[in-house]
Design an enzyme around this catalytic site. Structure first.
Site, PDB file in Angstrom:
ATOM      1  N   CYS A 116       0.816  -1.233   0.000  1.00 20.31           N
ATOM      2  CA  CYS A 116       0.000   0.000   0.000  1.00 20.31           C
ATOM      3  C   CYS A 116       0.843   1.273   0.000  1.00 20.31           C
ATOM      4  CB  CYS A 116      -0.961  -0.002   1.176  1.00 20.31           C
ATOM      5  SG  CYS A 116      -2.254  -1.233   0.988  1.00 20.31           S
ATOM      6  N   HIS A 258      -3.182   7.303   2.735  1.00 22.56           N
ATOM      7  CA  HIS A 258      -3.626   6.002   2.215  1.00 22.56           C
ATOM      8  C   HIS A 258      -4.960   5.638   2.873  1.00 22.56           C
ATOM      9  CE1 HIS A 258      -3.897   1.909   1.086  1.00 22.56           C
ATOM     10  NE2 HIS A 258      -3.671   1.461   2.304  1.00 22.56           N
ATOM     11  N   ASN A 288     -10.242   0.223   0.383  1.00 22.26           N
ATOM     12  CA  ASN A 288      -8.785   0.299   0.292  1.00 22.26           C
ATOM     13  C   ASN A 288      -8.365  -0.229  -1.083  1.00 22.26           C
ATOM     14  OD1 ASN A 288      -6.031  -0.077   0.469  1.00 22.26           O
ATOM     15  ND2 ASN A 288      -6.066  -0.993   2.520  1.00 22.26           N
TER      16      ASN A 288
HETATM   17  N1  ACO Z   1     -17.721  -8.146   9.743  1.00 23.45           N
HETATM   18  C1  ACO Z   1     -18.062  -8.511  11.002  1.00 23.45           C
HETATM   19  N2  ACO Z   1     -17.154  -8.809  11.934  1.00 23.45           N
HETATM   20  C2  ACO Z   1     -15.846  -8.718  11.576  1.00 23.45           C
HETATM   21  C3  ACO Z   1     -15.427  -8.363  10.295  1.00 23.45           C
HETATM   22  C4  ACO Z   1     -16.434  -8.063   9.355  1.00 23.45           C
HETATM   23  N3  ACO Z   1     -16.150  -7.694   8.086  1.00 23.45           N
HETATM   24  N4  ACO Z   1     -14.086  -8.380  10.247  1.00 23.45           N
HETATM   25  C5  ACO Z   1     -13.664  -8.733  11.474  1.00 23.45           C
HETATM   26  N5  ACO Z   1     -14.745  -8.971  12.276  1.00 23.45           N
HETATM   27  C6  ACO Z   1     -14.761  -9.393  13.657  1.00 23.45           C
HETATM   28  C7  ACO Z   1     -13.548 -10.187  14.035  1.00 23.45           C
HETATM   29  O1  ACO Z   1     -13.700 -11.548  13.656  1.00 23.45           O
HETATM   30  C8  ACO Z   1     -13.541 -10.021  15.542  1.00 23.45           C
HETATM   31  O2  ACO Z   1     -14.428 -10.927  16.101  1.00 23.45           O
HETATM   32  P1  ACO Z   1     -14.032 -11.726  17.467  1.00 23.45           P
HETATM   33  O3  ACO Z   1     -13.858 -10.639  18.488  1.00 23.45           O
HETATM   34  O4  ACO Z   1     -15.199 -12.601  17.668  1.00 23.45           O
HETATM   35  O5  ACO Z   1     -12.750 -12.433  17.140  1.00 23.45           O
HETATM   36  C9  ACO Z   1     -14.101  -8.616  15.743  1.00 23.45           C
HETATM   37  O6  ACO Z   1     -14.762  -8.267  14.506  1.00 23.45           O
HETATM   38  C10 ACO Z   1     -13.057  -7.579  16.034  1.00 23.45           C
HETATM   39  O7  ACO Z   1     -12.024  -7.737  15.072  1.00 23.45           O
HETATM   40  P2  ACO Z   1     -10.810  -6.783  15.080  1.00 23.45           P
HETATM   41  O8  ACO Z   1      -9.783  -7.253  14.103  1.00 23.45           O
HETATM   42  O9  ACO Z   1     -10.387  -6.551  16.495  1.00 23.45           O
HETATM   43  O10 ACO Z   1     -11.533  -5.465  14.521  1.00 23.45           O
HETATM   44  P3  ACO Z   1     -10.917  -4.051  14.376  1.00 23.45           P
HETATM   45  O11 ACO Z   1     -11.808  -3.088  15.036  1.00 23.45           O
HETATM   46  O12 ACO Z   1      -9.458  -4.029  14.698  1.00 23.45           O
HETATM   47  O13 ACO Z   1     -11.051  -3.803  12.806  1.00 23.45           O
HETATM   48  C11 ACO Z   1      -9.738  -3.836  10.789  1.00 23.45           C
HETATM   49  C12 ACO Z   1     -10.399  -4.661  11.887  1.00 23.45           C
HETATM   50  C13 ACO Z   1     -10.813  -3.082  10.065  1.00 23.45           C
HETATM   51  C14 ACO Z   1      -8.983  -4.774   9.852  1.00 23.45           C
HETATM   52  C15 ACO Z   1      -8.759  -2.843  11.457  1.00 23.45           C
HETATM   53  O14 ACO Z   1      -7.954  -3.522  12.377  1.00 23.45           O
HETATM   54  C16 ACO Z   1      -7.883  -2.153  10.437  1.00 23.45           C
HETATM   55  O15 ACO Z   1      -8.345  -1.320   9.695  1.00 23.45           O
HETATM   56  N6  ACO Z   1      -6.563  -2.425  10.451  1.00 23.45           N
HETATM   57  C17 ACO Z   1      -5.595  -1.740   9.632  1.00 23.45           C
HETATM   58  C18 ACO Z   1      -5.649  -2.087   8.181  1.00 23.45           C
HETATM   59  C19 ACO Z   1      -4.601  -1.275   7.444  1.00 23.45           C
HETATM   60  O16 ACO Z   1      -4.183  -0.228   7.839  1.00 23.45           O
HETATM   61  N7  ACO Z   1      -4.114  -1.748   6.357  1.00 23.45           N
HETATM   62  C20 ACO Z   1      -3.108  -0.951   5.658  1.00 23.45           C
HETATM   63  C21 ACO Z   1      -2.213  -1.734   4.976  1.00 23.45           C
HETATM   64  S1  ACO Z   1      -3.045  -2.781   3.871  1.00 23.45           S
HETATM   65  C22 ACO Z   1      -1.873  -3.196   2.718  1.00 23.45           C
HETATM   66  O17 ACO Z   1      -0.721  -2.913   2.832  1.00 23.45           O
HETATM   67  C23 ACO Z   1      -2.334  -3.954   1.547  1.00 23.45           C
END
Ligand code: ACO
Length: 337
Positions: A116, A258, A288
């Site tokens: 990214c 980003h 994204n």
């Molecule tokens: N729908 C419903 N529930 C979901 C989903 C979804 N789409 N995705 C995850 N959950 C659930 C998980 O399974 C978890 O359930 P559990 O507690 O029963 O295990 C719960 O939601 C919480 O999951 P988390 O991973 O803690 O959720 P979080 O609030 O951290 O959000 C996310 C996840 C959106 C991925 C976030 O962490 C994020 O944006 N991270 C950064 C991503 C990023 O910056 N990427 C940049 C680089 S990408 C690249 O280089 C290609």
């Protein structure tokens, strides 16, 4: 007599392309254990564009590149650099194919892989081509079709990504011109390589002999760990370029980061002490788009009137590698296509 200073890269064209098919959160929720409410509240994403079967990254890249050339008022560039993690094929690079499709002749063309952050790495590579006298104009493209590498059953990644391409034209110029780009900062930390990865298909875990299978060909991400890293690294890199440019954080008119998660965007703004209103949000409509994210967000901001000529722009990114970076840019009077 040759100048003692290398030329400054100047942005003189911008274009973007999104495949026409739109997948809403509601549509995604029909085949996946997720919901519009979860996706909107946890990421800010409302919909994304997805390439039709048979459409490859180069197809999106060619469309964006054509539009960037048109915006620059030209049909030629002396070099082409493509940032992507989803090349048409593992070998050869996709950039020469794009250059050929655009009718650029035998110009140098290469792929850059920094996930990214790829577009910022490609901008720096383009600036290097200009500084080395290898080119007078460079087409820099960021394009990805993540829909091809997402696990259909993985709700934690499928909700996040969309397909798209963005492109800019850089030309050799001077630091006092509108569109002057720089400074750039780039960084990496390979100790975090496992946080964002496609486990199989490379030399570490190739196709298993005797079968046509890969053990795990899909994109995997430790979202929570990436989140904190992304906020801290993008904020620090943005502060660095704003200060080196002599603007300071308070002098930034628009932060174009980003587009991974709106909570990340606002956390970066808060950490910098920048009003959230100065942080551009595009992900609600596209998700994204990986290497395409920064140029598409710039095009969206310019087309929507959020960027005016002379504005002081800082753009930053974070991605797999781990990699991150930022760049400062004086917004030129160009119309994106
Ligand atoms: N729908 C419903 N529930 C979901 C989903 C979804 N789409 N995705 C995850 N959950 C659930 C998980 O399974 C978890 O359930 P559990 O507690 O029963 O295990 C719960 O939601 C919480 O999951 P988390 O991973 O803690 O959720 P979080 O609030 O951290 O959000 C996310 C996840 C959106 C991925 C976030 O962490 C994020 O944006 N991270 C950064 C991503 C990023 O910056 N990427 C940049 C680089 S990408 C690249 O280089 C290609």
């Amino acid at each position: 007599m040759a100048s003692a200073h290398p030329p400054t890269p100047v942005l003189c064209g911008l274009g973007g392309w999104l495949p026409p098919r739109i997948v809403t959160n509601e549509e995604l929720s029909r085949g996946l254990d997720t919901s519009d409410t979860w996706i909107r509240t946890r990421t800010g994403i409302g919909r994304r564009h997805v390439a039709e079967p048979g459409t490859a990254t180069s197809d999106l890249a060619v469309e964006a590149a054509r539009r960037a050339l048109k915006s620059a008022g030209t049909d030629h560039a002396d070099a082409l650099i493509l940032a992507t993690t989803t090349p048409d094929r593992p070998c050869p690079a996709t950039a020469p194919l794009i250059a050929a499709e655009l009718g650029l002749g035998t110009v140098p063309a290469l792929d850059v892989g920094a996930v990214c952050t790829g577009f910022l790495y490609a901008l720096a590579t383009g600036a290097g081509f200009l500084a080395a006298g290898l080119a007078g104009t460079v087409l820099v493209v960021g394009a990805d079709t993540y829909s091809r590498i997402l696990d259909p059953a993985d709700r934690s990644t499928r909700a996040l990504f969309g397909d798209g391409a963005g492109a800019v034209v850089l030309r050799a110029g001077t630091a006092d011109e509108p569109g002057a780009l720089g400074p750039l900062v780039l960084a990496s930390d390979g100790t975090g390589a496992d946080l964002i990865r496609v486990p199989s298909g490379g030399s570490r875990d190739p196709v298993r002999p005797g079968t046509a299978h890969l053990s795990d060909p899909y994109f995997r991400m430790e979202g929570k760990k990436v989140f904190r890293n992304a906020v801290e690294r993008m904020a620090a890199a943005s502060r660095q370029v704003a200060e080196r440019r002599g603007w300071g954080v308070e002098g930034i008119d628009l932060l174009v980061a980003h587009q991974a998660n709106v909570r990340i965007l606002y956390a970066v703004a808060d950490l910098l002490g920048l009003p959230r209103s100065r942080c551009h949000v595009h992900l609600d409509r596209v998700g994204n788009t990986a290497a395409a994210s920064v140029p598409l967000a710039l095009a969206d901001a310019a087309a929507g009137g959020a960027l005016r000529p002379g504005d002081r722009v800082v753009t930053c990114a974070f991605g797999g590698g781990l990699t991150w970076g930022a760049a400062a840019l004086n917004w030129p009077g160009i119309s994106p296509h």
